[in-house]
Design a protein around this motif. Structure first.
Motif, PDB file in Angstrom:
ATOM      1  N   LYS A  73      17.277   0.339   1.024  1.00  0.00           N
ATOM      2  CA  LYS A  73      16.158   0.362   0.290  1.00  0.00           C
ATOM      3  C   LYS A  73      15.265  -1.095  -0.406  1.00  0.00           C
ATOM      4  CE  LYS A  73      13.546   3.528  -2.784  1.00  0.00           C
ATOM      5  NZ  LYS A  73      13.833   4.410  -3.966  1.00  0.00           N
ATOM      6  N   GLU A  74      16.202  -2.554  -0.272  1.00  0.00           N
ATOM      7  CA  GLU A  74      16.114  -3.202  -0.897  1.00  0.00           C
ATOM      8  C   GLU A  74      16.723  -4.313  -0.071  1.00  0.00           C
ATOM      9  OE1 GLU A  74      14.431  -3.947  -3.735  1.00  0.00           O
ATOM     10  OE2 GLU A  74      14.845  -1.723  -4.527  1.00  0.00           O
ATOM     11  N   TYR A  75      15.398  -4.135   0.726  1.00  0.00           N
ATOM     12  CA  TYR A  75      15.616  -4.858   2.439  1.00  0.00           C
ATOM     13  C   TYR A  75      14.348  -6.674   2.151  1.00  0.00           C
ATOM     14  CZ  TYR A  75      10.428  -3.407   2.891  1.00  0.00           C
ATOM     15  OH  TYR A  75       9.274  -2.924   2.950  1.00  0.00           O
ATOM     16  N   ALA A 104       4.329   0.219   6.566  1.00  0.00           N
ATOM     17  CA  ALA A 104       4.660  -0.791   5.942  1.00  0.00           C
ATOM     18  C   ALA A 104       2.963  -1.220   7.410  1.00  0.00           C
ATOM     19  CB  ALA A 104       5.496  -2.001   6.240  1.00  0.00           C
ATOM     20  N   ILE A 105       2.250  -2.326   7.348  1.00  0.00           N
ATOM     21  CA  ILE A 105       1.768  -2.827   8.285  1.00  0.00           C
ATOM     22  C   ILE A 105       1.267  -4.310   8.205  1.00  0.00           C
ATOM     23  CG2 ILE A 105      -0.352  -2.375   6.693  1.00  0.00           C
ATOM     24  CD1 ILE A 105      -1.978  -0.959   9.859  1.00  0.00           C
ATOM     25  N   PHE A 111       1.470  -5.587   4.288  1.00  0.00           N
ATOM     26  CA  PHE A 111       1.355  -4.367   3.239  1.00  0.00           C
ATOM     27  C   PHE A 111       1.828  -3.871   2.995  1.00  0.00           C
ATOM     28  CE2 PHE A 111      -2.921  -6.426   4.127  1.00  0.00           C
ATOM     29  CZ  PHE A 111      -3.151  -6.939   2.817  1.00  0.00           C
ATOM     30  N   THR A 112       2.577  -3.225   1.651  1.00  0.00           N
ATOM     31  CA  THR A 112       3.294  -1.832   2.087  1.00  0.00           C
ATOM     32  C   THR A 112       2.871  -1.094   1.115  1.00  0.00           C
ATOM     33  OG1 THR A 112       4.674  -2.716   0.404  1.00  0.00           O
ATOM     34  CG2 THR A 112       5.288  -3.035   2.318  1.00  0.00           C
ATOM     35  N   THR A 113       3.320   0.074   0.932  1.00  0.00           N
ATOM     36  CA  THR A 113       2.826   1.650  -0.394  1.00  0.00           C
ATOM     37  C   THR A 113       3.933   1.381  -0.627  1.00  0.00           C
ATOM     38  OG1 THR A 113       4.255   3.118   1.905  1.00  0.00           O
ATOM     39  CG2 THR A 113       2.265   2.345   2.196  1.00  0.00           C
ATOM     40  N   ALA A 114       3.750   2.611  -1.761  1.00  0.00           N
ATOM     41  CA  ALA A 114       5.529   2.584  -2.458  1.00  0.00           C
ATOM     42  C   ALA A 114       5.912   3.400  -1.903  1.00  0.00           C
ATOM     43  CB  ALA A 114       4.671   2.897  -4.237  1.00  0.00           C
ATOM     44  N   GLU A 140      -5.799   1.306   3.525  1.00  0.00           N
ATOM     45  CA  GLU A 140      -4.936   2.285   3.282  1.00  0.00           C
ATOM     46  C   GLU A 140      -3.687   2.592   2.404  1.00  0.00           C
ATOM     47  OE1 GLU A 140      -3.747   6.768   1.537  1.00  0.00           O
ATOM     48  OE2 GLU A 140      -6.029   5.897   2.540  1.00  0.00           O
ATOM     49  N   ILE A 141      -2.727   1.829   3.822  1.00  0.00           N
ATOM     50  CA  ILE A 141      -1.594   1.401   3.188  1.00  0.00           C
ATOM     51  C   ILE A 141      -1.900  -0.050   2.090  1.00  0.00           C
ATOM     52  CG2 ILE A 141       0.722  -0.373   3.618  1.00  0.00           C
ATOM     53  CD1 ILE A 141       0.065   1.668   6.480  1.00  0.00           C
TER      54      ILE A 141
END
Length: 200
Positions: A73-75, A104-105, A111-114, A140-141
């Motif tokens: 998860k911690e990448y 992610a985008i 940018f990343t979401t939660a 959105e993201i």
């Protein structure tokens, strides 16, 4: 998958070995990439052929949704950035770790979401052409609100500048709180005041 129309669904693996070979990654890059990423699959293609109600955009003719199975998860975000730079396409990454996913985008920056449960994650497609759909997904993201008639790129630059100023203010406020000399305290106060004026 992710609330996308069935007509967009694909299932095509992108073998990591092929990525290493095609883009000539060095051993350090390969090890880092391999430590984070288990598997990459194209799971959806968004284009007029898969969604006839959508027309091509001036910039965006199609985009792909890639399901990236993560080993942790911690990448290292460098690996997601590397993927976005290596493949010359518009892409949305669904980074999956166990039963959770993070979108992610890349659009001028990453940018990343939660993280959220896979079953609840969705990518809303709103707009009549692919330029608009893509921009809406970025907003959105990235949780971006467009203000003052800005373009998306201008708003991203504006938000980055604001974040930098806020970080500078926070640093100066800490220094001011710890400063004993009244003259230095006053200097910090004046600098903070000038930075705050730039934000308004």
């Amino acid at each position: 998958m992710y609330g996308l129309p069935i007509s967009t669904e694909r299932k095509r693996q992108l073998p990591k070995k092929a990525i290493y070979a095609k883009f000539d990654l060095n051993s350090v890059q390969r090890e880092s990439f391999d430590a984070d990423i288990a598997r990459i699959d194209i799971v959806a293609v968004i284009c007029p052929a898969t969604i006839p109600a959508l027309s091509e955009g001036r910039e965006v003719k199609e985009f792909y949704v890639l399901d990236v199975q993560m080993k942790r998860k911690e990448y290292d975000t460098k690996n997601t950035l590397l993927l976005s730079r290596l493949i010359a396409q518009h892409m949305v990454f669904a980074l999956r770790y166990e039963e959770q996913v993070q979108f992610a985008i890349f659009h001028t920056k990453l940018f990343t979401t939660a993280w959220q449960p896979v079953g609840q994650a969705s990518l809303p497609l709103s707009g009549l052409n692919l330029d608009t759909v893509w921009e809406n997904i970025v907003k959105e993201i990235g949780r971006i609100e467009i203000a003052n008639g800005h373009t998306l790129v201008e708003q991203i630059a504006d938000n980055d500048q604001r974040a930098k100023l806020l970080a500078q203010i926070a640093t100066l406020e800490r220094k001011m709180a710890n400063e004993k000399q009244p003259r230095r305290k006053r200097e910090y106060f004046e600098r903070i005041k000038k930075l705050k004026e730039q934000i308004l």
